[in-house]
Design a protein around this motif. Structure first.
Motif, PDB file in Angstrom:
ATOM      1  N   LEU A   1       0.834  -1.202   0.000  1.00 12.85           N
ATOM      2  CA  LEU A   1       0.000   0.000   0.000  1.00 12.85           C
ATOM      3  C   LEU A   1       0.870   1.255   0.000  1.00 12.85           C
TER       4      LEU A   1
ATOM      5  N   SER B   1       0.786   3.775  -3.087  1.00 11.99           N
ATOM      6  CA  SER B   1       0.308   5.120  -2.783  1.00 11.99           C
ATOM      7  C   SER B   1       1.323   6.152  -3.240  1.00 11.99           C
TER       8      SER B   1
ATOM      9  N   VAL C   1      -8.369   3.799   4.117  1.00  7.05           N
ATOM     10  CA  VAL C   1      -8.430   2.408   3.708  1.00  7.05           C
ATOM     11  C   VAL C   1      -8.906   1.640   4.923  1.00  7.05           C
TER      12      VAL C   1
ATOM     13  N   THR D   1      -9.684  -1.832   6.718  1.00  6.03           N
ATOM     14  CA  THR D   1      -9.289  -3.224   6.535  1.00  6.03           C
ATOM     15  C   THR D   1     -10.058  -4.197   7.403  1.00  6.03           C
TER      16      THR D   1
ATOM     17  N   ALA E   1      -3.540  -4.146  -2.787  1.00  7.69           N
ATOM     18  CA  ALA E   1      -3.148  -2.759  -2.513  1.00  7.69           C
ATOM     19  C   ALA E   1      -3.211  -1.921  -3.779  1.00  7.69           C
TER      20      ALA E   1
ATOM     21  N   VAL F   1      -5.632   1.345  -4.183  1.00  8.04           N
ATOM     22  CA  VAL F   1      -5.155   2.689  -4.525  1.00  8.04           C
ATOM     23  C   VAL F   1      -5.810   3.169  -5.811  1.00  8.04           C
TER      24      VAL F   1
END
Lengths: 343, 343
Positions: free
Chosen positions: A96, A100, A134, A136, A310, A314
Motif C-alpha cells: 500500500l 500510494s 483504507v 481493513t 493494494a 489505490v
DNA sequence: CGTCCTGCTTGGATCGATCAAGGAGCGAAG
DNA sequence: CTTCGCTCCTTGATCGATCCAAGCAGGACG
C-alpha cells in the motif's frame, strides 16, 4: 551539499524565492509545477533550474490549506494480535505504501483502541487530516463503513460488506471460496477423496466463504462432506483437537484448514501419532504465513495476492478522489496456491 | 448524527464559526484550545460547548502552516524481506503508533526503494511534511543518520550508530549482548557446558553483539568457546548446515542462535538425525518470532522489548521537538528470555 | 481618585501556496 | 488603423489558524 536554506531568514525556500531567482512571478512558478504546459519552454526551463538551485519543494501545509487536500491516506493499524495473521498485514501495508507513493499519496497510520472501532476516524475526518481511508477490518460487522459513508468521507474497503448487501462503497477483496476450492481440487487431483475441513466458527463470514470452496469442490465430484468438517477457534490447540477427533471419526487422508495456525495444530496431532504431513496425510493451510515456509515439512498454503489488493485499493481511491462521479468499483481477486511438502 | 457542516458554505466549521456561536472572539476560541488557563471558567465552558455542538476540530493544514509543524513522524517502512523478521517490525510499528498518539503525533509511512536509503527522506524534509523521523535500519552503516544530522532534521534512531562513534544523535537500542548472555546463562544453569553458537557473518554488528554475550557467559565460567561457533547467512539452510557441522565436530549439547530462522535450521538437522530439541539437544533462538511459538517443540527465544523501545523513541522525540537544548539521550534496553520446550 | 491586574476584544499581519481575474504583447482579421 | 483573439505572465485575494500589539471594561487596592 548546501542546506538550501534562505540566507536571510534561515527557513526553507519558498515559491516566492524561486520566482525572484527565476525573474518571474509566483504564479508562474506555481504553474511550472502544476501545469507546465501553460509555460513557454524557455521560461519553464528557467524556473526548473531555479527550483533545482534552491532545492525547492513546495510547502505541504500551505498547499494543503489552499487545495483542501492532504495527500494522505489514513490506515488504522489494527490492534496487534500476537500469533495470528499480522505478517499478512505487513505485506499489505508495504504494498500500500509503495503504490500510494506512485499515486502521490502517503500513508498515515493511526491507532484505534480495541473497544471503539470508530476511534481515530472521527478526529481525522473533522480536522481534514486525511483525504481518504483504507478500511481493513470489515470481517465482522462494519460500523466504520456505514459511519464513513454517512459522513461522506471517501474510503475503500479491503473486504466485502458481508452483512450489508446495500452498501455502495468501493471495495476490494480476495475470493476465499476460490482459495478453498483450489486447495481441495489440488488434493483431489492427487487422488485424495476423504478431505476434511477445519475452519472457523460459523459466525465468521470469511471462514464460511473459504469453507464453501471446499464443500463445492467435493460436491462437484459427487463426494459427500458429511462428518468431514469441524469449526473451531483459530488457535493451535483447537486445530490439534479438531484434527484428532476427525482422524478418529472420519479417517480423512487430507486436511484443508482455514488458517496456517490451524494447520499447525494438525501437524501436532500428526506428530502425536507418529504421522507426518505430506507422507502419511496431506495438509493445506491458508494465508501462506512465514510459518508455512519454515516449518518441516513445509506447508502448502493458499496465498492472498495482497500486493495486488493494494494496487486495486489505490486505484479505487484515485478514482474516488479525482473523478467523484464514477461508478464504485468492486474488485474480487483470486488467491494462488503455494504447493510445498505437506501435500 | 448531524454532519456538522456549515449550513451556508457546506464546509467544515471553522474557528470563526465557533467564535460566533459562543459569542466570543476568534482569539478567545484559539486561547480556549491552546491556552485554556487564560480564560475564565464560564467562558471556557461556553466555548467548549460551542465546539461540541459544531463538532469543530481545528483545520490541520492551517495550523501546520502557521506553526510550522505537522505533528507527523516519518517512518520508512523497510523493504519487505519475506521470511525474516518483519513480524518484529509489526510489533514495533504498532507500539509506535499507539505511543505517538498519546504524544499528539501520527505516524506517516513512506517507501524507500531498496537502492537508495535516502530516497523518501529528502522529499519529506524539504516539503516540511514531517516534524521528525524514526530511523530503524541502522544495522549496517547508516548514511541516513549522517545525512539527517547534516540537514538539521530531527530524528531518533532505533539502533546504535555502530560504525560512527562520534554520532551525537539520540538513539534507543536493545542490548543484544545481554540477550546472548541470558540465553547462554540459562543453558549453563541447566547443566550444559558445551554450548554452540550459530550467528551471522562477521560484518554484522548486531550479530557480533549478540555473539559477545554468548562468549562472555562461557568465559565467565571458565569455559572455552573454541570450535563452538559458526557464522553464516541468516537462512534456514545455512543454519541447518552449520548445525550439522558443529554436531559432528564439536558435539555440543546445546545451541544458541542469532535468529529464530537459524534455530529452525537446527531443528531440521536434529530431525534428520532422529533427535528432538529440548529432549536431546537444547536450542535457543533470537527475536521470539511467531514461528517460535507455533513450532513443535516450541522454541525458547530472546525477546526484544519493542513496545518499550517505541515508548523511549517517542519520549526522545518529544524531548527533541519541545526542548531542543536538552542532552541527547541514548537508551539501552534489556531483552527478556522466553523459555519454552526447546530448552 | 489613580493605578494595577484580569479577561476579553479588536484589527491586523502572517504562514506559503493556489485561484480568479486582469493585463501586456503580438499576429491575424476586419 | 483598429479590434479581436490568443498566448503568456502578473496581481490581488484567499484558505483557516495563530501571533502580535493595543486597547478597554471592571474590580481590587493603595
Amino acid at each position: 551539499m548546501a542546506r538550501h536554506l534562505n540566507r536571510v531568514t534561515g527557513t526553507p525556500p519558498t515559491l516566492a524565492d524561486v520566482a525572484e531567482l527565476a525573474g518571474v512571478s509566483r504564479q508562474t512558478v506555481s504553474n511550472a509545477l502544476n501545469n507546465p504546459s501553460l509555460l513557454r519552454h524557455d521560461t519553464l526551463a528557467r524556473v526548473q533550474s531555479a527550483v533545482d538551485e534552491l532545492g525547492y519543494s513546495p510547502n505541504r501545509a500551505a498547499r494543503n490549506l489552499r487545495t483542501r487536500a492532504s495527500h494522505l491516506i489514513g490506515l488504522r493499524f489494527p490492534p496487534a494480535q500476537e500469533g495470528t495473521a499480522n505478517a499478512l498485514m505487513d505485506r499489505f501495508v508495504h504494498s500500500l505504501v509503495e503504490t500510494s507513493k506512485e499515486a502521490g499519496y502517503h500513508v498515515l497510520l493511526f491507532a484505534g483502541d480495541g473497544g471503539d472501532p470508530l476511534a481515530g476516524y472521527d478526529d481525522l475526518v473533522r480536522s481534514t487530516a486525511v483525504d481518504a481511508f483504507v478500511v481493513t477490518d470489515t470481517y465482522l460487522g462494519n460500523p466504520q463503513t456505514a459511519w464513513l459513508e454517512e459522513r461522506g468521507a471517501p474510503f475503500v474497503a479491503f473486504g466485502r460488506p458481508w452483512d450489508n448487501g446495500d452498501a455502495t462503497h468501493p471495495w476490494v477483496d480476495v475470493d476465499g471460496s476460490v482459495g478453498g476450492r483450489m486447495a481441495t481440487d489440488h488434493l483431489l487431483d492427487r487422488g485424495h477423496t476423504r478431505i476434511a475441513w477445519i475452519g472457523w466458527r460459523k459466525d465468521s463470514f470469511i471462514g464460511e466463504d473459504r469453507r464453501s470452496g471446499w464443500a463445492g469442490a467435493l460436491h462437484d465430484r459427487g463426494l459427500s462432506t458429511k462428518g468431514l468438517a469441524s469449526r473451531v477457534e483459530d488457535t493451535l490447540s483447537s486445530g490439534r483437537e479438531a484434527a484428532a477427533v476427525l482422524l478418529d471419526e472420519a479417517q480423512p487422508s487430507a486436511f484443508v484448514c482455514a488458517s496456517d495456525t490451524l494447520a499447525m495444530g494438525v501437524y501436532r496431532t500428526l506428530a502425536d501419532r507418529g504421522l507426518e504431513a505430506g507422507r502419511d496425510i496431506a495438509v493445506v493451510g491458508f494465508d501462506d504465513s512465514q510459518v508455512a515456509q519454515v516449518v518441516h515439512p513445509s506447508l502448502t498454503s493458499v496465498r492472498q495476492p495482497l500486493e495486488q489488493v493494494a494496487v486495486e485499493v489505490v486505484a479505487a481511491l484515485s478514482g474516488l478522489l479525482n473523478h467523484p462521479p464514477v461508478a464504485h468499483p468492486r474488485t474480487m481477486l483470486a488467491p494462488t496456491l503455494v504447493v510445498r511438502q505437506s501435500s
